[in-house]
Structures are given as C-alpha cells and as structure tokens.
Design an enzyme around this catalytic site. Structure first.
Site, PDB file in Angstrom:
ATOM      1  N   GLY A   1     -13.418  -3.456  55.806  1.00 22.07           N
ATOM      2  CA  GLY A   1     -12.966  -4.624  55.070  1.00 22.07           C
ATOM      3  C   GLY A   1     -11.624  -5.163  55.516  1.00 22.07           C
ATOM      4  O   GLY A   1     -11.201  -4.977  56.653  1.00 22.07           O
ATOM      5  N   SER A   2     -10.960  -5.767  54.581  1.00 25.30           N
ATOM      6  CA  SER A   2      -9.764  -6.559  54.835  1.00 25.30           C
ATOM      7  C   SER A   2      -8.530  -5.726  55.183  1.00 25.30           C
ATOM      8  O   SER A   2      -8.360  -4.601  54.715  1.00 25.30           O
ATOM      9  CB  SER A   2      -9.460  -7.393  53.590  1.00 25.30           C
ATOM     10  OG  SER A   2      -8.203  -8.013  53.705  1.00 25.30           O
ATOM     11  N   THR A   3      -7.649  -6.341  55.961  1.00 30.79           N
ATOM     12  CA  THR A   3      -6.362  -5.724  56.266  1.00 30.79           C
ATOM     13  C   THR A   3      -5.475  -5.621  55.023  1.00 30.79           C
ATOM     14  O   THR A   3      -4.498  -4.874  55.024  1.00 30.79           O
ATOM     15  CB  THR A   3      -5.613  -6.515  57.351  1.00 30.79           C
ATOM     16  OG1 THR A   3      -5.473  -7.871  56.917  1.00 30.79           O
ATOM     17  CG2 THR A   3      -6.350  -6.466  58.674  1.00 30.79           C
TER      18      THR A   3
END
Length: 136
Positions: free
Chosen positions: A63-65
């Site tokens: 997923g996202s940073t």
C-alpha cells in the site's frame, strides 16, 4: 526449543516479547487503526489482533507510503509494535521504524513467517543483528 537467527539489522534497538505472525503483507494505512493498534483490514489473517507490545512478523508491507507516518503515529500514541521482523523490508516499513524508533530486522537465515509462530517468545536484538526464538 530455542533457535538463534542472524541477519540484517535496519533499525537498532533491543526488545523482547510475544510474536504476532502473519504470512500476509500488512498495510498500516487503512489496515491498522493507529489509535488502538488493532488490525482492521477485512479478511486479513490477523484481523482483530492487536499489534501493540508484540513483535510483529510479516513478509513486507503493502500500500501507500503514508504507512510510514502511521507507524510514527502509533509510536506517539503508544500503540506501536515492540519491534518488527520482515522477510524483506521495504522503504515504507524501514522509514516508519526509523521515525517511530521501532527495532527492525530482515533477511534472516530462514523465512521468519515460516519459522516463527504467534505466541513464540522473541528476543529481537537489532543492535547486533540477531533474533532468538523461544517456544515452549
């Protein structure tokens, strides 16, 4: 039974505690509630489990940073895991561990998601680069 595994220490620190193991990647953004430390991703094998004060073992993140900042937020709230052991860490987890001061090990001699089971007692020494696994 006790085994000692050596490998790469990415974020230094020494912690001891109970293992919480997943063979699935974890997304800290949306997958973990930073206020409670509860894994809330639907269908995840650890759904409903609390990561707080556990040594969290999983292959890598997904997923996202922004997950890095979620780990940092968990550290500030007191809901972070004691330490993290990855099969292979990625920049998202490594950055979150640096920001949250969470000891991090990876690339052990054997796959930690297969060698460790939830409930094992772990001594994670990311200062010297080893992990002790105790199973009764």
């Amino acid at each position: 039974m006790e085994i000692k595994l050596r490998r790469r220490a990415l974020v230094k620190g020494i912690v001891e505690g109970e293992a919480l193991v997943s063979r699935q990647p974890i997304s800290f953004l949306g997958g973990v509630d930073p206020a409670t430390g509860i894994i809330m991703e639907r269908g995840h094998e650890l759904e409903g489990c609390i990561v707080t004060d556990k040594v969290l073992v999983f292959p890598h993140s997904k997923g996202s940073t922004v997950s890095s900042y979620v780990l940092f937020s968990m550290a500030r709230r007191g809901t972070k895991p004691l330490g993290i052991v990855n099969t292979v860490s990625d920049p998202i987890v490594a950055t979150g561990c640096v920001l949250g001061n969470i000891p991090l090990l990876d690339k052990l001699e054997i796959d930690p998601t297969k060698a460790i089971v939830t409930g094992d007692y772990l001594i994670l020494n990311a200062t010297e680069g080893f992990l002790v696994v105790r199973r009764s």
